[in-house]
Enzyme design. Structure first.
Site, PDB file in Angstrom:
ATOM      1  N   ASN A   9    -150.465-111.784  29.991  1.00  0.00           N
ATOM      2  CA  ASN A   9    -151.013-113.052  30.474  1.00  0.00           C
ATOM      3  C   ASN A   9    -152.358-112.747  31.142  1.00  0.00           C
ATOM      4  O   ASN A   9    -152.394-112.246  32.259  1.00  0.00           O
ATOM      5  CB  ASN A   9    -150.024-113.692  31.471  1.00  0.00           C
ATOM      6  N   TRP A  10    -153.418-113.068  30.434  1.00  0.00           N
ATOM      7  CA  TRP A  10    -154.758-112.708  30.942  1.00  0.00           C
ATOM      8  C   TRP A  10    -155.258-113.661  32.021  1.00  0.00           C
ATOM      9  O   TRP A  10    -156.329-113.442  32.583  1.00  0.00           O
ATOM     10  CB  TRP A  10    -155.763-112.672  29.774  1.00  0.00           C
ATOM     11  N   LYS A  11    -154.497-114.716  32.237  1.00  0.00           N
ATOM     12  CA  LYS A  11    -154.884-115.721  33.251  1.00  0.00           C
ATOM     13  C   LYS A  11    -156.335-116.149  33.025  1.00  0.00           C
ATOM     14  O   LYS A  11    -156.775-116.193  31.877  1.00  0.00           O
ATOM     15  CB  LYS A  11    -154.626-115.173  34.659  1.00  0.00           C
ATOM     16  N   HIS A  98    -145.412-121.580  34.808  1.00  0.00           N
ATOM     17  CA  HIS A  98    -145.866-120.429  35.584  1.00  0.00           C
ATOM     18  C   HIS A  98    -146.053-120.856  37.041  1.00  0.00           C
ATOM     19  O   HIS A  98    -146.482-121.979  37.308  1.00  0.00           O
ATOM     20  CB  HIS A  98    -147.191-119.889  35.017  1.00  0.00           C
ATOM     21  N   GLU A 100    -148.216-120.269  39.114  1.00  0.00           N
ATOM     22  CA  GLU A 100    -149.581-120.697  39.471  1.00  0.00           C
ATOM     23  C   GLU A 100    -149.806-122.148  39.035  1.00  0.00           C
ATOM     24  O   GLU A 100    -150.543-122.885  39.689  1.00  0.00           O
ATOM     25  CB  GLU A 100    -150.607-119.738  38.837  1.00  0.00           C
ATOM     26  N   GLU A 170    -140.100-114.474  37.237  1.00  0.00           N
ATOM     27  CA  GLU A 170    -141.287-113.984  37.930  1.00  0.00           C
ATOM     28  C   GLU A 170    -141.201-114.334  39.417  1.00  0.00           C
ATOM     29  O   GLU A 170    -141.588-115.441  39.831  1.00  0.00           O
ATOM     30  CB  GLU A 170    -142.550-114.636  37.346  1.00  0.00           C
ATOM     31  N   GLY A 176    -149.152-110.327  41.369  1.00  0.00           N
ATOM     32  CA  GLY A 176    -150.485-109.954  41.820  1.00  0.00           C
ATOM     33  C   GLY A 176    -150.503-109.268  43.177  1.00  0.00           C
ATOM     34  O   GLY A 176    -151.551-109.106  43.789  1.00  0.00           O
ATOM     35  N   SER A 215    -146.211-107.714  38.905  1.00  0.00           N
ATOM     36  CA  SER A 215    -146.699-106.355  39.148  1.00  0.00           C
ATOM     37  C   SER A 215    -146.075-105.299  38.234  1.00  0.00           C
ATOM     38  O   SER A 215    -145.838-104.158  38.654  1.00  0.00           O
ATOM     39  CB  SER A 215    -146.526-105.971  40.620  1.00  0.00           C
ATOM     40  N   GLY A 236    -149.438-109.467  34.024  1.00  0.00           N
ATOM     41  CA  GLY A 236    -150.719-110.051  34.409  1.00  0.00           C
ATOM     42  C   GLY A 236    -151.808-108.992  34.469  1.00  0.00           C
ATOM     43  O   GLY A 236    -152.331-108.547  33.442  1.00  0.00           O
ATOM     44  N   GLY A 237    -152.151-108.564  35.662  1.00  0.00           N
ATOM     45  CA  GLY A 237    -153.272-107.649  35.884  1.00  0.00           C
ATOM     46  C   GLY A 237    -153.312-106.445  34.955  1.00  0.00           C
ATOM     47  O   GLY A 237    -154.376-106.111  34.408  1.00  0.00           O
TER      48      GLY A 237
HETATM   49  P1  13P Z   1    -149.202-109.525  37.747  1.00  0.00           P
HETATM   50  O1  13P Z   1    -148.675-108.635  36.673  1.00  0.00           O
HETATM   51  O2  13P Z   1    -150.692-109.431  37.932  1.00  0.00           O
HETATM   52  O3  13P Z   1    -148.425-109.403  39.017  1.00  0.00           O
HETATM   53  O4  13P Z   1    -148.963-111.041  37.236  1.00  0.00           O
HETATM   54  C1  13P Z   1    -147.717-111.394  36.758  1.00  0.00           C
HETATM   55  C2  13P Z   1    -147.811-112.727  36.137  1.00  0.00           C
HETATM   56  O5  13P Z   1    -148.021-113.729  36.797  1.00  0.00           O
HETATM   57  C3  13P Z   1    -147.662-112.806  34.671  1.00  0.00           C
HETATM   58  O6  13P Z   1    -147.516-114.116  34.240  1.00  0.00           O
END
Ligand code: 13P
Length: 253
Positions: A9-11, A98, A100, A170, A176, A215, A236-237
């Site tokens: 997930n590149w956000k 999600h 967010e 999640e 993050g 994470s 994510g990251g």
């Molecule tokens: P991180 O891997 O950066 O913690 O993000 C997880 C995430 O929200 C994937 O959708």
């Protein structure tokens, strides 16, 4: 046997150049992986470019995921993108719910359920995200919270709809933050989710893939993915770094 799935997930990250580098790099690094299924979720703006790149011979094994959509198929919804539009670009998965989106964009369980339904109506597979906050974990209500989020969707669309869906646990406090849920903490929630689904439909419970997100990195992926009820990751990251993401994919292969 459930096929493991790793989704990057590149956000809201990436330029056209980075999208190209990431897809070409991940495709090359994962070409020999036989078991794991891999998907990338660029921004909606980059979907067309990503679709083109993923259609190439070298990257044909990568699947495409969208990070969001609106529940309606078309209409006066300024700024939004619908499921039929994503389907036309060859998108396979859509991330819905999600934290967010729920937190920053105030999406309710009802909105999430509508997006889930619209995703499936266009033949796409929703990746339904659920997870508790730090306060809820500390209050000991993690299982209750995720089951409530899941029930809000299955009450609206029926438990059988999970047959063509993916779940992603999640925990908000792990996203993050560099603070991953331990393999025991994650496995416990995944087990609760699967057992809960099994009460209504054992076949769906056995077949549904439940991803862990929060994470995930190259150092913790192997132990997380070795848990019996963890079927891959929503990353994510770490998905923005080719080598690290490929290494995570290898852990799931
Ligand atoms: P991180 O891997 O950066 O913690 O993000 C997880 C995430 O929200 C994937 O959708």
């Amino acid at each position: 046997m459930r096929r493991k799935l790793v989704v990057g997930n590149w956000k809201m990250h990436g330029s056209r150049t980075q999208v190209r580098q990431l897809i070409e790099g991940v495709a090359a690094g994962s070409v020999d992986l036989k078991k794991v299924e891999i998907a990338v979720a660029p921004t909606l703006l980059h979907i067309a470019l990503a679709a083109e790149l993923c259609a190439s011979e070298d990257a044909g094994h990568l699947k495409l995921a969208a990070q969001n959509l609106v529940a309606e198929p078309a209409g006066a919804f300024t700024g939004e993108v619908s499921a039929p539009m994503l389907a036309e670009y060859g998108v396979n998965y859509v991330i819905v719910g999600h934290c967010e989106r729920r937190g920053i964009f105030a999406e309710t369980d009802q909105v999430v359920a509508a997006k889930f339904k619209a995703t499936q109506a266009s033949g796409l597979i929703p990746i339904l995200c659920i997870g508790e906050s730090l306060a809820q974990r500390e209050a000991g209500t993690s299982a209750e919270v995720v089951l409530e989020q899941l029930n809000a969707v299955t009450d609206a669309v029926g438990i059988e709809s999970l047959q063509s869906a993916v779940l992603a646990y999640e925990p908000i406090w792990a996203i993050g933050t560099g603070k991953t849920a331990s393999k025991e903490q994650a496995q416990e929630i995944h087990r609760v989710l699967r057992e809960h689904i099994a009460k209504s439909n054992t076949a769906v419970a056995q077949s549904i893939r439940i991803l862990y997100g929060g994470s995930v990195n190259a150092a913790n992926a192997t132990e997380l993915f070795s848990q019996v009820d963890i079927d891959g990751g929503l990353v994510g990251g770490a998905s923005l770094k080719v080598e690290e993401f490929v290494s995570i994919c290898k852990s799931a292969d």
